[in-house]
Design an enzyme around this catalytic site. Sequence first.
Site, PDB file in Angstrom:
ATOM      1  NE  ARG A   1      30.376 -15.029   6.954  1.00 35.84           N
ATOM      2  CZ  ARG A   1      29.394 -14.947   6.051  1.00 35.84           C
ATOM      3  NH1 ARG A   1      29.601 -15.361   4.810  1.00 35.84           N
ATOM      4  NH2 ARG A   1      28.210 -14.480   6.386  1.00 35.84           N
TER       5      ARG A   1
ATOM      6  NE  ARG B   1      38.426  10.765  11.607  1.00 35.30           N
ATOM      7  CZ  ARG B   1      39.309  10.567  10.637  1.00 35.30           C
ATOM      8  NH1 ARG B   1      40.580  10.852  10.845  1.00 35.30           N
ATOM      9  NH2 ARG B   1      38.912  10.078   9.463  1.00 35.30           N
TER      10      ARG B   1
ATOM     11  CE  LYS C   1      27.943 -10.900   6.277  1.00 35.96           C
ATOM     12  NZ  LYS C   1      27.680 -10.803   4.816  1.00 35.96           N
TER      13      LYS C   1
ATOM     14  CE1 TYR D   1      26.305  -7.749   6.965  1.00 40.09           C
ATOM     15  CE2 TYR D   1      28.480  -6.864   6.464  1.00 40.09           C
ATOM     16  CZ  TYR D   1      27.254  -7.359   6.038  1.00 40.09           C
ATOM     17  OH  TYR D   1      26.990  -7.475   4.703  1.00 40.09           O
TER      18      TYR D   1
ATOM     19  CG  LEU E   1      31.274 -13.103   2.510  1.00 40.23           C
ATOM     20  CD1 LEU E   1      32.208 -12.471   3.535  1.00 40.23           C
ATOM     21  CD2 LEU E   1      29.851 -12.580   2.707  1.00 40.23           C
TER      22      LEU E   1
ATOM     23  CD  GLU F   1      31.627 -11.278  -3.212  1.00 40.80           C
ATOM     24  OE1 GLU F   1      31.205 -12.289  -2.632  1.00 40.80           O
ATOM     25  OE2 GLU F   1      32.466 -10.507  -2.727  1.00 40.80           O
TER      26      GLU F   1
END
Length: 284
Positions: free
Chosen positions: A52, A100, A148, A33, A204, A180
């Site tokens: 990114r 799945r 991310k 995301y 990140l 972070e």
Amino acid sequence: MSRTVYVNGEYVPEEEAKVSVFDRGFLFADGVYEVTSVLDGKLIDFDGHAKRLERSLNELDMDMPMGRDALLDIHRELVRRNGIGDGLIYLQVTRGAADRDFAYPEGATPTVVLFTQAKPGLADAPLAKEGMKIISIPDLRWGRRDIKTVQLLYPSMGKMAAKAAGAHDAWMVEDDHVTEGTSNNAYIVKDGTIVTRHLGNEILHGITRAAVLRFAREAQMQVEERAFTLEEAKQADEAFVTSASTFVMPVVSIDGVAVGEGVPGPVATRLRDIYLEESRKAAI
């Protein structure tokens, strides 16, 4: 009034938005995301977020679902349809729906979802004048924090731990060094030098981080990219965080210990002003 959201090529009311129960984002957190800020109806650092996004997808062997211009058009259309002056646009891309299985499915169509959050006065948050209170927690995340992904369970747990302690957020610590924050990059200031962890798989690669460090160097501020310890942070003159949603946000205490004088410091305050001014100029 209902928001308009974007789901797989269509703009729909949020109540009508649907994603398969077999989507791998739901089953495996198999997706990434981005969050882009909107100020005065314009997008902040859009190109950085788009680049990114492509990097995160590549690291997971996924293709970009569309080109940069198409992505920009969707962002702008959501801003228009939802009347966003100040706010955020969330973009999520998953590998798509498939029966799945841990193995990546062949030929699955990626799921692409975008939605807005209105945040009037986003750049004028009172917390910027008060400063954040931070606690420290062990960093128990997986090793590829540079991607991310939508797997945000441990950061959520960290934010809840901070809330329970009467703080605003948590900094994560690994091998005695700060990595972070739960949703931001971490910084300290000592003797006029800005210190923040170097890039690697441990953190990140923040888009706001990159812009802030560039602006700091252009303003002749000293910057040192290295790991720093939690004790260094508590003994620092200042501390702050950066993210797309908070910009530059001062930190005034860590684990109950006042940082510096316990109020937002001059370096963080100046950097916030510079970032907002320059980002507004470059917004699209």
